[in-house]
Design an enzyme around this catalytic site. Sequence first.
Site, PDB file in Angstrom:
ATOM      1  N   TYR A  44     -85.339 131.456  23.750  1.00  0.00           N
ATOM      2  CA  TYR A  44     -84.389 131.264  22.651  1.00  0.00           C
ATOM      3  C   TYR A  44     -84.561 132.346  21.591  1.00  0.00           C
ATOM      4  CZ  TYR A  44     -82.268 129.372  18.425  1.00  0.00           C
ATOM      5  OH  TYR A  44     -81.521 129.224  17.286  1.00  0.00           O
ATOM      6  N   GLY A  51     -78.659 128.685  17.516  1.00  0.00           N
ATOM      7  CA  GLY A  51     -78.066 127.388  17.232  1.00  0.00           C
ATOM      8  C   GLY A  51     -77.279 126.894  18.436  1.00  0.00           C
TER       9      GLY A  51
END
Length: 509
Positions: A44, A51
């Site tokens: 990530y 998000g």
Amino acid sequence: MITLDEIKQIVFEGKKLKISKKEAARITESYSFLEQFSKDKVIYGINTGFGPMAQYRVSDADLNDLQYNIVRSHSCGVGDALPELYVRATMFARYLTFVQGKSGVHIDCAKQLQEYINRKIYPYIPEHGSVGASGDLVQLSQLALTLIGEGFVFYKGEKLPTAEVLKKEKLQPLQLRGRDGLSIVNGTACMTGIGVVNLIYSQKMLRWNLLFSSLMNEIASSYDDFLSPELNNIKMHPGQQKTAACMREILKDSTCLRDRQAELYEQKTTTMRFSEDVKVQPYYSLRCVPQILGPVLDELDNAEKVIVNEFNSVDDNPIVDVETKNVYHGGNFHGDYISFEMDKLKIAVTKMTMLMERQLNYLFHDRINGILPPFVNLGKLGLNYGLQALQFPATSTTGACQTLSNPMSIHSIPNNNDNQDIVSMGTNSALFAKRVIENSYQVAAIHCIALVQAVDCLVRDKRMTVQNLSTPTRALYEDIRKIVPAFVNDTPKFEELSTLIVYLKNANI
């Protein structure tokens, strides 16, 4: 573990930072590990969007742009600029996360922050924009924007384009690598930076309140047993016990307090009604100070623990752990610890402000105190007004504190496509606390003038002399009188109040 005193040295006293060899090695090792670890994995914020956009993989060709995009896209703050002191604290909080070597950032991120702090280059950060969930994304993006040479900074008292200041200081813009952009913006540094400044000013306000309350009881010639260890040590709260002990120390050489045992126990009293200048039991704003300021002290002690813990924490996501050779995804950027504590802290400060306002009312109300002219007026009653008008801003400002003290931490509003479905509002909570603290210093400045004017009224009426005061309260009287000389005629007070606020914030106490 860094201590509050060490934080003060950097934030308030301007001590310079230097990355140690051990810290530099940790940062470099973390960066090198993440660089290798992420080559064939989905991580990530390195090769995914942010998000709700984390569901989208980002191509290798766009990875560098990804880090710049989060910084530029999230630089959308609004409102007044955060003052330099709070920005300095914010930068230091972010720096401390990086030197722990758990973020996978390039060492240049820590070095650039070090240079900005040491050279007093303060990023332009608008106050509003954070919901305190993925940390302070907007405010920290405004910080990151200046690290890469864009946006604006405050430098030597001027707001200037960052590029211009970097040229003057012969500094190069930070080149973002890996997950540098995400790491800079993804944490609680802004709310924590505001929080530590709030804490330090609140602790100072408590010390002022102890001094003010000691002088109040001297002015009122209170009986001294309300501070006795026998009374206060059977209430099982350390704050109350410490408050009473502190006031006993402040008042140890005062000759203003009455001895209840000598006056009411050891000699026969035949009077059926005591005069108004002898309060068998004074008003609560005088008598119950240990019980009022005790909980405040306990809360400030807890706030210090929480805020210092947050300064020493890694508040990033994901966390890069070299020891276990893994990257962990979670929510260390969530700001509820700071949000809860700022809500409690501002209530504590409001309580101190309410105490000052009630003590002020006691001094101004001749039918309550029984020893002072209305509004501690040294002039001609009716012609002169003394401090009558000063009660208006004191009462108004105290009322504002009461409204602002409603909790912010419970006002979660889902956003970000409901990815952030429960948020801390930590930076808002810290900003409201900041406003409450500023208000408290305004009320304190008014209270200072009332206290010294009350002493002069009693000296004029030969009820006491300045020498009767304790050493600490006499020093307070003399310091205030250097700023606000004794007055009989009515004069504007707004400039003297401004000077007093600066004195109260900066004095060593």
